[in-house]
Design a protein around this motif. Structure first.
Motif, PDB file in Angstrom:
ATOM      1  N   GLY A 178       0.819  -1.208   0.000  1.00  0.00           N
ATOM      2  CA  GLY A 178       0.000   0.000   0.000  1.00  0.00           C
ATOM      3  C   GLY A 178       0.851   1.255   0.000  1.00  0.00           C
ATOM      4  O   GLY A 178       0.594   2.203  -0.750  1.00  0.00           O
ATOM      5  N   LEU A 188      -6.120   8.343   3.121  1.00  0.00           N
ATOM      6  CA  LEU A 188      -5.298   7.136   2.986  1.00  0.00           C
ATOM      7  C   LEU A 188      -3.919   7.273   3.621  1.00  0.00           C
ATOM      8  O   LEU A 188      -3.332   6.278   4.052  1.00  0.00           O
ATOM      9  N   THR A 220      -2.652   5.795   7.265  1.00  0.00           N
ATOM     10  CA  THR A 220      -2.422   4.366   7.546  1.00  0.00           C
ATOM     11  C   THR A 220      -1.754   3.688   6.355  1.00  0.00           C
ATOM     12  O   THR A 220      -2.315   2.775   5.754  1.00  0.00           O
ATOM     13  N   ALA A 248      -1.597  -0.267   6.211  1.00  0.00           N
ATOM     14  CA  ALA A 248      -2.786  -1.117   6.325  1.00  0.00           C
ATOM     15  C   ALA A 248      -2.762  -2.145   5.199  1.00  0.00           C
ATOM     16  O   ALA A 248      -2.328  -1.852   4.079  1.00  0.00           O
ATOM     17  N   GLU A 272     -10.138  -3.682   1.722  1.00  0.00           N
ATOM     18  CA  GLU A 272     -10.791  -2.429   1.361  1.00  0.00           C
ATOM     19  C   GLU A 272      -9.788  -1.291   1.238  1.00  0.00           C
ATOM     20  O   GLU A 272      -9.894  -0.453   0.334  1.00  0.00           O
ATOM     21  N   TYR A 273      -8.810  -1.251   2.146  1.00  0.00           N
ATOM     22  CA  TYR A 273      -7.789  -0.208   2.064  1.00  0.00           C
ATOM     23  C   TYR A 273      -6.980  -0.338   0.781  1.00  0.00           C
ATOM     24  O   TYR A 273      -6.743   0.652   0.078  1.00  0.00           O
ATOM     25  N   ASP A 276      -8.845   0.841  -2.161  1.00  0.00           N
ATOM     26  CA  ASP A 276      -8.916   2.306  -2.190  1.00  0.00           C
ATOM     27  C   ASP A 276      -7.608   2.904  -2.703  1.00  0.00           C
ATOM     28  O   ASP A 276      -7.617   3.871  -3.487  1.00  0.00           O
TER      29      ASP A 276
END
Length: 379
Positions: A241, A297, A300, A303, A307-308, A311
């Protein structure tokens, strides 16, 4: 400053420090970078700019276990990217290389981090092929065999940026057993010393100043001090991420600069530009929506829930697509003057194309989102 620090923090001292750093970045961008932006597009590798950004604190604000500031990292990249997309890309390369060392449990690598964060040493990333491999898109190009105290690595990577002799990058190799079967992957820091052969790449349509090379390894030894993660997959899953989120700063700089360029010609061409579909007000509204999403966003970045990640992938896709639309519209707003060889609008169109194809490209991002929606997580 487009990414207002108040969006992310109510700590006035933190905002004050962040604004001071961003003011320095803005000065570097407009006083030192702007005059040479076209030279960078045509081949000048801006080591001096990267050193200045490191001295200002812009290359290490997202590092450190206690106070990672991805908001500031993206804001700094946006300021630079509004002037030169190539240099914003180099900031991302440098930033994710620092991320690898910062998040590693290898103390020997973390000892190298201070110089890296300050821009005293320069390092990029060679994870384009591994990210595609981990997604099932292409085979791994580097292969490793276990030996005493480390690994021996062989193979060739066709496109690695922000490297040169005396520099380094993060890389991943597939580990093979005695039968040639892949058992796992290892992430390591690849030092560009006398053991590494660097070959020139074919000329790009722009962004030639990113110091991008073909890397050839023959029996390259990776010792324990150079290993970031072994096995690599759990580590990559944890930083994925953050890796993708950091790229959004390349897009936002181009978008804001393009909106500003549209407004710049309103006094003289506004009467006819009003007939263009994607005008500055429309682009600004969509850009503000993207910025709002990113603001939610950055708090975090590590994460890992589905879902994160969806996104983050979608915001990165949105940024690339909006950069394509905004840069093209800015060129249309400027007309023939924007199509001149030295004009910023035509350079930004090519920079936006790069944002759309650099790993993960728009098609790769959509591939990943489809996999996640089916809960087929590759790492």
């Amino acid at each position: 400053m487009s990414l207002a620090l108040e969006t992310y923090s109510t700590d006035s001292a933190s905002c004050s420090i962040g604004n001071a750093m961003l003011n320095q970045v803005q000065a570097i961008a407009h006083q030192e970078l702007l005059p040479i932006a076209n030279n960078i597009d045509e081949g000048h590798y801006p080591r001096e700019i990267m050193a200045a950004l490191g001295k200002a604190g812009a290359l290490g604000v997202h590092l450190g276990a206690q106070d990672t500031r991805y908001d500031l990292a993206l804001a700094a990249m946006q300021e630079v990217g509004a002037v030169c997309g190539s240099t914003a890309f180099l900031m991302w390369c440098h930033g994710v290389c620092g991320l690898y060392m910062d998040q590693s449990e290898n103390t020997a690598l973390r000892d190298r981090l201070a110089g890296h964060a300050a821009g005293l040493t320069l390092g990029g990333t060679a994870l384009s092929n591994p990210m595609k491999y981990l997604s099932g898109i292409e085979p791994m190009l580097l292969r490793a065999q276990k030996v005493a105290n480390g690994y021996v690595v062989n193979g060739t990577l066709p496109w690695v940026s922000h490297i040169g002799k005396g520099q380094y990058c993060g890389a991943i190799a597939a580990v093979e057993d005695a039968t040639g079967k892949i058992t796992h992957e290892v992430l390591f820091i690849l030092d560009m010393d006398e053991r590494v052969q660097l070959d020139a790449c074919p000329a790009f349509s722009g962004m030639e100043g990113t110091s991008t090379w073909r890397v050839r390894l023959k029996d390259y030894f990776v010792g324990q001090d150079d290993i970031v993660a072994d096995p690599a997959k759990p580590f990559v899953a944890r930083i994925r991420g953050a890796f993708i989120l950091l790229q959004i700063g390349m897009a936002t700089g181009l978008i804001q600069a393009s909106i500003d360029a549209m407004r710049e010609v309103t006094p003289t061409l506004g009467h006819v530009n009003a007939f263009l579909r994607d005008g500055p007000d429309r682009m600004q509204a969509e850009f503000d929506e993207l910025q709002s999403r990113v603001a939610g966003l950055v708090a975090t970045p590590f994460a890992t829930d589905k879902e994160y990640l969806l996104d983050v992938l979608d915001a990165r896709t949105h940024g690339a697509e909006l950069a394509l639309k905004a840069t093209q519209s800015a060129l249309l707003h400027h007309g023939a003057r924007g199509y001149l060889r030295a004009a910023a609008p035509q350079r930004r169109v090519r920079e936006a194309h790069f944002v759309a194809i650099v790993t993960p490209a728009i098609k790769h991002l959509r591939w990943e989102m489809a996999r996640l929606m089916k809960e087929e997580v590759p790492v």
